[in-house]
Write a protein that holds these residues in place. Structure first.
Motif, short mmCIF file in Angstrom:
data_model
loop_
_atom_site.label_atom_id
_atom_site.label_comp_id
_atom_site.label_asym_id
_atom_site.label_seq_id
_atom_site.Cartn_x
_atom_site.Cartn_y
_atom_site.Cartn_z
N TRP A 134 18.71 37.53 -28.05
CA TRP A 134 19.15 38.16 -29.17
C TRP A 134 20.17 37.13 -30.05
CZ3 TRP A 134 23.87 40.26 -30.63
CH2 TRP A 134 24.00 40.97 -31.93
N ARG A 135 21.11 36.68 -29.08
CA ARG A 135 22.23 35.88 -29.65
C ARG A 135 21.48 34.63 -30.13
NH1 ARG A 135 27.05 36.66 -25.18
NH2 ARG A 135 27.81 38.77 -25.87
N ASN A 136 20.57 34.25 -29.71
CA ASN A 136 20.12 32.89 -29.81
C ASN A 136 19.10 33.14 -30.95
OD1 ASN A 136 21.83 31.57 -28.13
ND2 ASN A 136 20.27 31.75 -26.49
N THR A 137 18.61 34.06 -31.31
CA THR A 137 17.54 34.34 -32.33
C THR A 137 18.24 34.18 -33.80
OG1 THR A 137 16.40 35.97 -30.92
CG2 THR A 137 15.90 35.93 -33.17
N PRO A 138 17.63 33.16 -34.41
CA PRO A 138 18.23 32.83 -35.77
C PRO A 138 17.84 34.08 -36.88
CG PRO A 138 16.31 31.32 -35.54
CD PRO A 138 16.58 32.26 -34.23
N TYR B 188 21.48 46.07 -10.16
CA TYR B 188 21.75 44.64 -10.56
C TYR B 188 20.59 43.99 -11.09
CZ TYR B 188 25.91 44.89 -7.28
OH TYR B 188 26.67 45.17 -6.98
N GLU B 189 19.24 44.42 -11.11
CA GLU B 189 18.17 43.74 -11.78
C GLU B 189 18.25 44.27 -13.20
OE1 GLU B 189 14.66 45.25 -9.70
OE2 GLU B 189 15.26 44.01 -7.67
N GLN B 190 18.51 45.51 -13.42
CA GLN B 190 18.55 45.84 -14.52
C GLN B 190 19.57 45.37 -15.48
OE1 GLN B 190 18.93 50.23 -14.54
NE2 GLN B 190 16.89 50.40 -14.18
N LEU B 191 20.81 45.09 -14.97
CA LEU B 191 21.99 44.49 -15.35
C LEU B 191 21.64 42.73 -15.83
CD1 LEU B 191 24.94 44.81 -16.19
CD2 LEU B 191 25.65 44.10 -14.04
N GLU B 192 20.64 42.18 -14.97
CA GLU B 192 20.39 40.87 -15.47
C GLU B 192 19.47 40.89 -16.41
OE1 GLU B 192 20.46 37.01 -15.14
OE2 GLU B 192 21.75 38.30 -14.02
N ARG B 193 18.45 41.81 -16.40
CA ARG B 193 17.50 42.23 -17.49
C ARG B 193 18.27 42.08 -18.81
NH1 ARG B 193 13.73 46.00 -16.65
NH2 ARG B 193 14.85 47.37 -17.87
N ILE B 194 19.37 42.85 -18.89
CA ILE B 194 20.00 43.42 -20.17
C ILE B 194 20.72 42.01 -20.43
CG2 ILE B 194 22.16 44.59 -21.11
CD1 ILE B 194 20.97 46.94 -19.37
N ARG B 195 21.26 41.43 -19.87
CA ARG B 195 22.10 40.01 -19.91
C ARG B 195 21.04 39.04 -20.66
NH1 ARG B 195 25.61 39.72 -14.47
NH2 ARG B 195 27.12 41.18 -15.31
N GLU B 196 20.07 38.87 -19.97
CA GLU B 196 18.80 37.90 -20.51
C GLU B 196 18.49 38.43 -22.07
OE1 GLU B 196 15.81 37.99 -17.72
OE2 GLU B 196 16.86 36.65 -16.22
N GLU B 197 18.30 39.67 -22.21
CA GLU B 197 18.28 39.90 -23.46
C GLU B 197 19.12 39.96 -24.65
OE1 GLU B 197 16.44 44.23 -23.19
OE2 GLU B 197 15.05 43.75 -21.85
N ILE B 198 20.24 40.16 -24.00
CA ILE B 198 21.35 39.96 -25.18
C ILE B 198 21.27 38.60 -25.61
CG2 ILE B 198 23.98 39.69 -25.25
CD1 ILE B 198 23.99 42.49 -23.61
N GLU B 199 21.23 37.46 -24.40
CA GLU B 199 21.33 36.11 -24.82
C GLU B 199 20.15 35.87 -25.53
OE1 GLU B 199 23.01 32.57 -24.73
OE2 GLU B 199 23.77 34.34 -23.60
#
Length: 77
Positions: A62-66, A49-60
């Motif tokens: 990445w999505r918000n990086t212009p 669950y910790e790794q899954l949350e970290r991956i979700r944060e990294e994807i977010e």
């Protein structure tokens, strides 16, 4: 320690109960048979669950990086 049933674990992991049982028989998920059903120590999924949350944060992030402007594009009218 908190124990869950196969049904609860399947719901938490988002997979069918049959797959959870398969993983139990393969030894990929540790479980104890209490005489009636398998019970699963939910603490073994904490790292997942910790790794899954970290991956979700990294994807977010990445999505918000212009997207940077391309250095090779020149404005020539």
């Amino acid at each position: 320690m908190y124990y869950k049933t196969v049904e609860q674990t399947a719901e938490d992991l988002g997979m069918p109960q049959s797959q959870v049982l398969k993983y139990i028989y393969e030894g990929r998920i540790r479980a104890v048979f209490d005489g009636e059903q398998f019970v699963i120590n939910s603490a073994q999924f904490d790292t997942y669950y910790e790794q899954l949350e970290r991956i979700r944060e990294e994807i977010e992030i990445w999505r918000n990086t212009p997207i940077p402007e391309d250095m090779d594009v020149k404005d020539e009218d």
